[in-house]
Design a protein around this motif. Structure first.
Motif, mmCIF file in Angstrom:
data_model
loop_
_atom_site.group_PDB
_atom_site.id
_atom_site.type_symbol
_atom_site.label_atom_id
_atom_site.label_comp_id
_atom_site.label_asym_id
_atom_site.label_seq_id
_atom_site.Cartn_x
_atom_site.Cartn_y
_atom_site.Cartn_z
ATOM 1 N N HIS A 121 2.481 7.907 2.275
ATOM 2 C CA HIS A 121 2.276 9.110 1.458
ATOM 3 C C HIS A 121 3.489 10.031 1.533
ATOM 4 C CE1 HIS A 121 -1.973 7.958 1.959
ATOM 5 N NE2 HIS A 121 -2.305 8.812 1.019
ATOM 6 N N HIS A 180 -4.784 6.761 -5.573
ATOM 7 C CA HIS A 180 -6.233 6.988 -5.626
ATOM 8 C C HIS A 180 -6.669 7.252 -7.071
ATOM 9 C CE1 HIS A 180 -6.410 7.526 -1.237
ATOM 10 N NE2 HIS A 180 -5.371 8.319 -1.331
ATOM 11 N N HIS A 186 0.853 -1.194 0.000
ATOM 12 C CA HIS A 186 0.000 0.000 0.000
ATOM 13 C C HIS A 186 0.888 1.243 0.000
ATOM 14 C CE1 HIS A 186 -4.020 1.781 1.755
ATOM 15 N NE2 HIS A 186 -3.438 2.627 0.897
ATOM 16 N N ASP A 218 0.632 2.265 3.606
ATOM 17 C CA ASP A 218 -0.151 3.429 3.144
ATOM 18 C C ASP A 218 0.750 4.660 3.104
ATOM 19 O OD1 ASP A 218 -2.369 4.773 2.224
ATOM 20 O OD2 ASP A 218 -3.575 4.467 4.028
ATOM 21 N N GLU A 240 -6.254 2.347 -5.503
ATOM 22 C CA GLU A 240 -7.116 2.467 -4.321
ATOM 23 C C GLU A 240 -8.357 3.239 -4.746
ATOM 24 O OE1 GLU A 240 -5.490 4.357 -0.765
ATOM 25 O OE2 GLU A 240 -7.132 3.556 0.443
ATOM 26 N N HIS A 243 1.514 5.424 -2.036
ATOM 27 C CA HIS A 243 1.045 6.496 -2.920
ATOM 28 C C HIS A 243 2.226 7.286 -3.472
ATOM 29 C CE1 HIS A 243 -3.226 6.019 -1.840
ATOM 30 N NE2 HIS A 243 -2.726 5.581 -0.703
HETATM 31 MN MN MN Z 1 -4.039 4.748 0.729
#
Ligand code: MN
Ligand code: AMP
Ligand code: MN
Ligand code: MN
Length: 278
Positions: A245, A38, A6, A243, A63, A8
């Motif tokens: 970022h 996303h 996961h 996740d 996502e 970005h």
């Molecule tokens: Mn995410």
């Protein structure tokens, strides 16, 4: 072998370009990384190009943001999707267009609340990526309307904050179907961020979701345990990812620190539709 499923990039609301993310993954000892932006797959191929010379494997991912009336936002991760599926890419384009109009609506609401922010400043932050709330938060910080991203969220942009505007509606079941239609496997993201995650997992388990993200920074011990129990009940693959970022406010880098259980990557790959990719 360190796997992170996961992450970005600047293709959505991450702060590192795909190449920079791969360099950081290398530094952190990550050997397989899923790029899960996303509503766009634009970061995947550049990541693959950069990863190749570093010996890192990139899983093509996405996502999607789904929504329920009763239980709020539910995010769905897709893995091993066919990037060239035109119907899938058309839908992603529709989501991105909706994000543009919704971004404008959020800025209008901020203006009404006395925050003098130009939509152009948000577009500059996004730099061609689909407009997400973190881009708006960044523009607010840059213009001095908030000291940091989290404060911008807490005061204005969070789901229950005054400038929040909903996105185009898609149910979690539709998100699962859309990922399947592109040959991918669908995994419910971060149940720890969904208050009624048990009810959602009951729905999705019956609808053919393939997995649930058990190891994630937003899942506490109780959520991890309960989600794993429900995964066993519905025969779901349990996964994990950071996740990532950007580095956290205190400088911590989570990339590579939230692992999927052993065998998860192989199980996901085995469930995905075969592709011609070499
Ligand atoms: Mn995410
Ligand atoms: P959007 O898809 O535009 O609604 O933005 C969702 C993204 O905003 C999430 O993926 C997170 O990166 C971030 N986000 C959502 N809620 C919060 C929050 N309360 N605090 C900080 N970041 C958040
Ligand atoms: Mn995000
Ligand atoms: Mn999410």
């Amino acid at each position: 072998m360190t796997i992170d499923l996961h992450s970005h990039t600047t293709a959505s609301d991450g702060e590192l370009t795909p190449a920079q993310l791969m360099a950081l993954a290398y530094e952190r000892g990550v050997t397989t990384i899923a790029v899960t932006d996303h509503d766009t797959t634009d970061g995947v191929r550049p990541a693959m190009t950069a990863a190749e010379m570093l010996g890192i494997t990139v899983v093509p991912g996405i996502e999607l943001s789904a929504e329920t009336d009763e239980d709020g936002d539910v995010h769905m991760l897709g893995y091993f999707i066919d990037l060239d599926n035109t119907d899938f890419q058309t839908r992603l384009g529709e989501f991105r267009e909706n994000r543009y109009h919704r971004g404008r609506a959020i800025v209008r609401r901020l203006n009404e609340l006395g925050v003098a922010l130009d939509f152009a400043a948000v577009e500059a932050q996004a730099d061609g990526a689909p407009i997400t709330r973190p881009h708006i938060a960044r523009a607010m910080v840059a213009a001095g309307h908030a000291p940091d991203l989290q404060t911008a969220f807490d005061n204005y942009l969070a789901d229950d904050a005054p400038a929040y505007v909903r996105r185009m509606k898609m149910t979690p079941e539709e998100a699962v179907d859309l990922i399947h239609s592109a040959g991918g496997v669908a995994v419910m993201a971060h149940p720890g961020r969904v208050a009624a995650y048990e009810r959602i997992l009951d729905r999705l388990g019956q609808h053919g979701v393939d997995g649930v993200e058990v190891n994630h920074p937003s899942n506490d011990q109780a959520v991890k345990q309960r989600a794993a129990e429900m995964a066993a009940q519905y025969d779901l693959i349990t996964t994990g990812g950071s996740d990532f970022h950007r580095p956290e406010r205190d400088g911590t880098v989570r990339l590579g620190a939230y692992h999927p259980p052993a065998g998860a990557l192989e199980a996901l790959r085995a469930k995905a539709a075969p592709t011609d990719a070499t």
